[in-house]
Write a protein that holds these residues in place. Sequence first.
Motif, PDB file in Angstrom:
ATOM      1  N   TYR A   1      57.377  20.615 104.946  1.00 16.63           N
ATOM      2  CA  TYR A   1      57.105  22.078 105.522  1.00 16.63           C
ATOM      3  C   TYR A   1      58.113  21.941 106.139  1.00 16.63           C
ATOM      4  O   TYR A   1      58.178  20.635 107.184  1.00 16.63           O
ATOM      5  N   PHE A   2      58.913  23.202 105.997  1.00 10.39           N
ATOM      6  CA  PHE A   2      59.537  23.347 107.340  1.00 10.39           C
ATOM      7  C   PHE A   2      60.108  24.280 108.142  1.00 10.39           C
ATOM      8  O   PHE A   2      60.071  25.564 106.783  1.00 10.39           O
ATOM      9  N   ASP A   3      61.254  25.004 109.143  1.00 10.79           N
ATOM     10  CA  ASP A   3      61.699  26.104 109.202  1.00 10.79           C
ATOM     11  C   ASP A   3      62.688  27.054 109.565  1.00 10.79           C
ATOM     12  O   ASP A   3      62.697  27.661 109.046  1.00 10.79           O
ATOM     13  N   ASP A   4      63.328  26.100 108.480  1.00 13.66           N
ATOM     14  CA  ASP A   4      65.447  26.280 108.208  1.00 13.66           C
ATOM     15  C   ASP A   4      65.579  25.533 107.594  1.00 13.66           C
ATOM     16  O   ASP A   4      65.194  24.312 107.463  1.00 13.66           O
ATOM     17  N   MET A   5      66.719  25.817 107.445  1.00 13.03           N
ATOM     18  CA  MET A   5      67.954  24.298 106.688  1.00 13.03           C
ATOM     19  C   MET A   5      67.876  23.154 107.335  1.00 13.03           C
ATOM     20  O   MET A   5      67.980  22.627 106.690  1.00 13.03           O
ATOM     21  N   ASP A   6      68.538  23.288 108.683  1.00 14.74           N
ATOM     22  CA  ASP A   6      68.173  22.432 109.473  1.00 14.74           C
ATOM     23  C   ASP A   6      67.217  21.253 109.238  1.00 14.74           C
ATOM     24  O   ASP A   6      67.929  20.304 109.386  1.00 14.74           O
ATOM     25  N   ASP A   7      66.292  21.844 110.146  1.00 10.56           N
ATOM     26  CA  ASP A   7      65.401  21.630 109.680  1.00 10.56           C
ATOM     27  C   ASP A   7      65.129  20.438 108.421  1.00 10.56           C
ATOM     28  O   ASP A   7      64.684  19.884 108.217  1.00 10.56           O
ATOM     29  N   LEU A   8      65.090  21.517 107.379  1.00 11.43           N
ATOM     30  CA  LEU A   8      64.800  20.748 106.469  1.00 11.43           C
ATOM     31  C   LEU A   8      66.244  19.086 106.030  1.00 11.43           C
ATOM     32  O   LEU A   8      65.218  18.555 105.333  1.00 11.43           O
ATOM     33  N   ARG A   9      67.197  20.447 106.110  1.00  7.57           N
ATOM     34  CA  ARG A   9      68.268  18.940 105.884  1.00  7.57           C
ATOM     35  C   ARG A   9      68.056  17.131 106.450  1.00  7.57           C
ATOM     36  O   ARG A   9      67.865  16.501 106.343  1.00  7.57           O
ATOM     37  N   ASP A  10      67.060  17.697 108.279  1.00  8.62           N
ATOM     38  CA  ASP A  10      67.685  16.531 108.601  1.00  8.62           C
ATOM     39  C   ASP A  10      65.567  16.179 108.675  1.00  8.62           C
ATOM     40  O   ASP A  10      65.641  14.506 108.407  1.00  8.62           O
TER      41      ASP A  10
END
Length: 169
Positions: free
Chosen positions: A33-42
Amino acid sequence: MNAFDFSNKASDSSKNFHLEAFSFTFQFGLNIYFDDMDDLRDIIGDTEIEFWQVEGLREETYMDVKNFKDLELAIELIMEGHFQEDLDQFSLIVKEGYAPNLEAAQEWHEDNQFCEDMNDYDFGHYLMTEVSCIEIPEALQGYIDFEQYGKDAKINDFVTIGNYIYNNH
């Protein structure tokens, strides 16, 4: 990051997007589960995952993507306000071979979209009366085969993909 930290970061179901992934190499599946691409990459770091399926929880949008770049573009399109129909249309453009990826499909759609799909008769009538602006006297309208005109135009100058008719030049 250890497995416990990863699990905590990836399991927050209050986030905007739900990503299902499976690595055939390692026989391992996961949900992130993620909010945006930076969140996903993290969250995923350098993890290589072979197939992606993304769902926007708030937008109720679903899409299959084959690589990280397509996933990123799908997320951007959703955030820009595109809906499931747009994503499906862009995917059809790629599938039909008019664009190599979603980004190019969006551009191709914008550059070549002519009108929404319609039957041959209506398309022929639209081309002749609205696009070409030919004023046909009422006495002659019964002699014009709008259906054949529309059919020929779709064969020669246009292509129908999904719910749209596109210029085919």
